[in-house]
Write an enzyme that holds these catalytic residues in place. Structure first.
Site, PDB file in Angstrom:
ATOM      1  N   ASP A  39       4.803 -35.523 -11.385  1.00 58.29           N
ATOM      2  CA  ASP A  39       3.911 -36.677 -11.389  1.00 58.29           C
ATOM      3  C   ASP A  39       3.639 -37.056 -12.845  1.00 58.29           C
ATOM      4  OD1 ASP A  39       1.950 -38.403  -9.655  1.00 58.29           O
ATOM      5  OD2 ASP A  39       0.808 -37.767 -11.418  1.00 58.29           O
ATOM      6  N   GLU A  41       1.325 -39.680 -15.595  1.00 55.88           N
ATOM      7  CA  GLU A  41       0.274 -40.647 -15.876  1.00 55.88           C
ATOM      8  C   GLU A  41       0.778 -41.504 -17.026  1.00 55.88           C
ATOM      9  OE1 GLU A  41      -2.123 -40.944 -13.843  1.00 55.88           O
ATOM     10  OE2 GLU A  41      -1.658 -39.073 -12.785  1.00 55.88           O
ATOM     11  N   HIS A 181      -5.618 -38.347 -10.029  1.00 54.67           N
ATOM     12  CA  HIS A 181      -4.928 -39.118 -11.074  1.00 54.67           C
ATOM     13  C   HIS A 181      -4.731 -38.320 -12.355  1.00 54.67           C
ATOM     14  CE1 HIS A 181      -4.804 -42.790  -8.741  1.00 54.67           C
ATOM     15  NE2 HIS A 181      -6.091 -42.658  -8.475  1.00 54.67           N
ATOM     16  N   ASP A 186      -2.040 -33.996  -9.090  1.00 56.33           N
ATOM     17  CA  ASP A 186      -1.295 -34.838  -8.142  1.00 56.33           C
ATOM     18  C   ASP A 186       0.020 -34.190  -7.747  1.00 56.33           C
ATOM     19  OD1 ASP A 186      -3.383 -36.544  -8.449  1.00 56.33           O
ATOM     20  OD2 ASP A 186      -2.227 -38.231  -9.247  1.00 56.33           O
TER      21      ASP A 186
END
Length: 597
Positions: A39, A41, A181, A186
């Site tokens: 994942d 960001e 998040h 995540d």
């Protein structure tokens, strides 16, 4: 996947079935696959538009066991937008001393080496990773990718969860981590979602990575239970035939890899309801191995024409075509026929539909005023001309309005247009279209354009097919993945195909292939020795890049001023017209190009 209970063990205790089936053929068991769930960001939604990665989190798992975790903040070298900072909790001060993406990405790629990448909405995360790998000049490892969001949409119903967002699925599968998040949290939640989806699909008989990647809820469990029908097929190019319990052919297809293609009918990438019905009726699959992919395509056409399987929609009736014939008689005429005969007449076609044949016929009658009546000419001149003659559309030989020599000259010009130079037809119909356009009768002009197009396509097709079928033999070769593929074509029909074995003498192999090739006898018309579809497949291969002509018995040429020249111009104009969008019509414009309102 369980082994068939009917297999018998040999002296060593292993069944013959087990010896024949490799691990790859069985598929990769989900228990043995190492997944790297990742994942990211980021500062925005598109790396190409300047967005940067701010955090990478990943979890490596196999067989339900966590093998390792990876987490790092990434310095984006830009200010993080306020709303992103609020959403993720990642601030400028947190990433100030973090490694840049040039350092973080190689570390992640090393962590994920040899794994199947998993992400929720994978195109986003994998897209960022690939973009920055390209920016750094790094070769992308070619990961297999699994998207849990895409898979969930095939499995989860509205009764299970309101949507397929990661937060909703984490609740459904009772994840031990709540998505917040942050990349690692995540990724951990996505691991739980992946395992939850795999548990559900295991109850439906999905036990391998291949089955998981291609799963669709539209494929019934009855279809999946028949996947053993593919196991006897080879990993080779060829043709496959689905047969029912009465040995009737239900469907014929072709593939570069028979076993892999047929397996998809049972492991779920095949979602057409028609194919699901066919698989339900199938009791066995017959495979015919072919030397080359082209041979497989040709065999497919011939088998479809022979068996006319109910679940094949195309190529079942190659005999249902039309031809335009210029008759051989004292006062020749154009006639629409269903068969080419050895009668010395000239033909163009074949037409797949009577509508296109009628259009071409109208185009020819517009350019050449030969008689359109089908009866015999009267022995004595008629007292009056027909309506077409009064309109100037017929030379009216029936009432003696034209001499035999003048009529023969018009027929000669017509024959030239059919066989080599269609200039007269193009000139005549172009003038007709211009006259109608000047009167603002654009729909009528469009109808004549369609007639001209139908004629040009038919004439070009006939000229190309005739060029091939008049060659008694053509031998051509092309280097392919398996080696030099060689094809022997006689009168437009594939007579032999093969691949030169490594170390073999090429000339000797070709001579032996020619000696063993099918004997093909020429016949009347452009495609008497094969269907038009077969000859056109051979033409496309012969005209493809890399093909070398080894031997030609005859002349393989098309008229320099033939219909193909006019068709190229016409198609270019047509494509240009289709690309034009009226100034006030915004429907054909992409959203970013639409004028502001």
């Amino acid at each position: 996947m369980s082994l068939s209970p009917t297999t018998t063990p040999d002296a060593s205790g292993r069944s013959r079935w087990e010896e024949q089936r490799s691990f790859d053929e069985l598929g990769r068991s989900l228990r043995d696959v190492t997944f790297c769930v990742v994942d990211l960001e980021t500062t925005g939604g598109s790396a190409a538009d300047g967005s940067m990665i701010t955090e990478i989190g990943a979890v490596k798992v196999r067989g339900g066991e966590v093998l390792g975790e990876f987490q790092t903040l990434v310095n984006p070298h830009m200010a993080i937008p306020p709303f992103i900072a609020v959403l993720t909790g990642i601030t400028d001060s947190m990433v100030a001393v973090a490694p840049p993406v040039e350092q973080a990405l190689p570390q992640f790629l090393e962590f994920a080496r040899g794994c199947v990448l998993v992400a929720h909405n994978a195109p986003f995360d994998v897209g960022f990773l690939r973009y920055f790998a390209e920016q750094q000049g790094r070769a992308w490892p070619g990961f297999e990718v699994l998207d849990t969001a895409k898979l969930a949409r095939r499995v989860i119903t509205r009764d299970d969860a309101p949507n397929c967002k990661l937060s909703s699925l984490a609740v459904l599968f009772r994840s031990g981590t709540t998505p917040n998040h942050r990349a690692l949290s995540d990724a951990r939640a996505t691991v739980d979602v992946l395992h939850g989806l795999m548990a559900r699909l295991g109850n439906l008989g999905v036990h391998t990575l291949e089955e998981l990647q291609t799963f669709s809820s539209r494929v019934s469990s009855a279809q999946r239970r028949k996947r053993h029908l593919a196991e006897a097929l080879p990993h080779a190019p060829g043709v496959y035939l689905f047969r029912d319990d009465r040995d009737r052919v239900l469907y014929v297809g072709t593939s570069k890899d028979l076993r892999t293609r047929v397996r998809t009918y049972f492991t779920a990438s095949e979602t057409r309801s028609r194919m699901g019905e066919m698989v339900g009726l199938a009791s066995r699959v017959e495979g015919i191995e072919c030397a080359t992919a082209l041979e497989a395509e040709v065999r497919e056409l011939r088998l479809i024409a022979e068996h006319k399987p109910r679940y094949n929609r195309r190529s079942r009736f190659p005999e249902r075509v039309h031809w335009i014939k210029l008759t051989v008689e004292p006062w020749p005429r154009l006639s629409l026929v269903r068969q080419v005969l050895d009668d010395g007449a000239d033909y163009i076609g074949p037409f797949g539909s009577k509508r296109n044949a009628d259009r071409s016929l109208a185009a020819l009658h517009e350019a050449f005023p030969i008689r359109q009546c089908s009866g015999r000419m009267p022995k004595r001149p008629a007292l009056s001309a027909c309506a077409l003659a009064e309109m100037g559309k017929c030379l009216s030989p029936c009432n003696g309005s034209v001499t035999a020599d003048d009529y023969a000259q018009v027929v000669s010009d017509l024959r030239t247009s059919l066989l080599s130079r269609p200039d007269a037809v193009v000139t005549s119909l172009s003038a007709r279209m211009q006259a109608l356009a000047d009167l603002e009768r654009y729909e009528d002009a469009g109808s004549w354009r369609d007639r001209l197009t139908s004629f040009l396509r038919a004439a070009a097709r006939t000229q190309r097919l005739r060029a091939l079928t008049r060659c008694a033999e053509m031998v051509a070769a092309r280097r392919e993945a398996s080696g030099w593929a060689v094809h022997v074509v006689r009168h437009g029909r594939l007579a032999a195909a093969g691949v030169i074995p490594p170390g073999a003498h090429a000339g000797q192999y070709v001579d032996e292939l020619r000696a063993s090739a099918e004997t093909v006898t020429a016949g009347p018309g452009p495609t008497p020795a094969a269907s038009a579809e077969e000859s056109e497949k051979l033409l496309r291969w012969l005209e493809s890049d890399g093909v070398r002509l080894v031997h030609v018995d005859g002349e393989w040429t098309c008229p320099l001023g033939g219909a193909t020249k006019h068709l190229r111009v016409h198609d270019a104009v047509q494509q240009s017209r289709e690309r034009l969008v009226p100034f006030e019509d915004h429907r054909g414009l992409r959203p970013e190009h639409q004028p502001a309102r």
